[in-house]
Enzyme design. Sequence first.
Site, PDB file in Angstrom:
ATOM      1  N   ASN A 112       1.041   3.923  -3.096  1.00 33.26           N
ATOM      2  CA  ASN A 112       0.744   5.346  -2.929  1.00 33.26           C
ATOM      3  C   ASN A 112       1.810   6.212  -3.594  1.00 33.26           C
ATOM      4  OD1 ASN A 112      -1.671   5.077  -1.593  1.00 33.26           O
ATOM      5  ND2 ASN A 112      -0.891   5.683   0.406  1.00 33.26           N
TER       6      ASN A 112
ATOM      7  N   ARG B 212      -9.476   4.419  -7.752  1.00 31.54           N
ATOM      8  CA  ARG B 212      -8.751   4.253  -6.487  1.00 31.54           C
ATOM      9  C   ARG B 212      -9.760   4.142  -5.347  1.00 31.54           C
ATOM     10  NH1 ARG B 212      -4.511   2.537  -8.630  1.00 31.54           N
ATOM     11  NH2 ARG B 212      -4.028   2.077  -6.480  1.00 31.54           N
TER      12      ARG B 212
ATOM     13  N   GLU C   7       0.828  -1.211   0.000  1.00 32.62           N
ATOM     14  CA  GLU C   7       0.000   0.000   0.000  1.00 32.62           C
ATOM     15  C   GLU C   7       0.864   1.264   0.000  1.00 32.62           C
ATOM     16  OE1 GLU C   7      -3.239   0.314  -0.444  1.00 32.62           O
ATOM     17  OE2 GLU C   7      -3.561  -1.855  -0.482  1.00 32.62           O
TER      18      GLU C   7
END
Length: 148
Positions: free
Chosen positions: A53, A107, A49
């Site tokens: 990002n 997203r 994650e």
Amino acid sequence: MKQIINQMTLRFDSRSVNEGFARVSAAAFIAPLDPTIDELNDLKTAVSEAVTNCIVHAYPDKVGEIVMTARIYEQGLVEISVRDKGKGIEDVDQARQPMFTTGGRERSGMGFTIMESFMDSLTVRSSPGRGVTVRMRKRLSPRAGGQA
């Protein structure tokens, strides 16, 4: 803070193919601690994650550098930092809210929430235009075979 037992730093391009590289590298680094499968999966998911990002938000229109640092401290404490020098986050508190995203409809806006749920602690530091540093910590369960 406890004494550092071992540490590593990786630098890699913000390309989606490197997300898996970061996951596997973090997992291999903590392997001597003999983590449970759940602990290993939690750490890999949080790293995924954080790196995603960087790829999606920090460098949306170019390839930039991502730096991942991992440290093992006494008593099974693991710390992973993921840093970029991209766009930065205007409002970190807002960005940490579930479902908030600046990445468009594709997203989910759950990156920070997922990281926070799988790790014991999460800190996010950002300077707009200068990048973001995400620091995650997790204490692994003591097991007979684990050693750093």
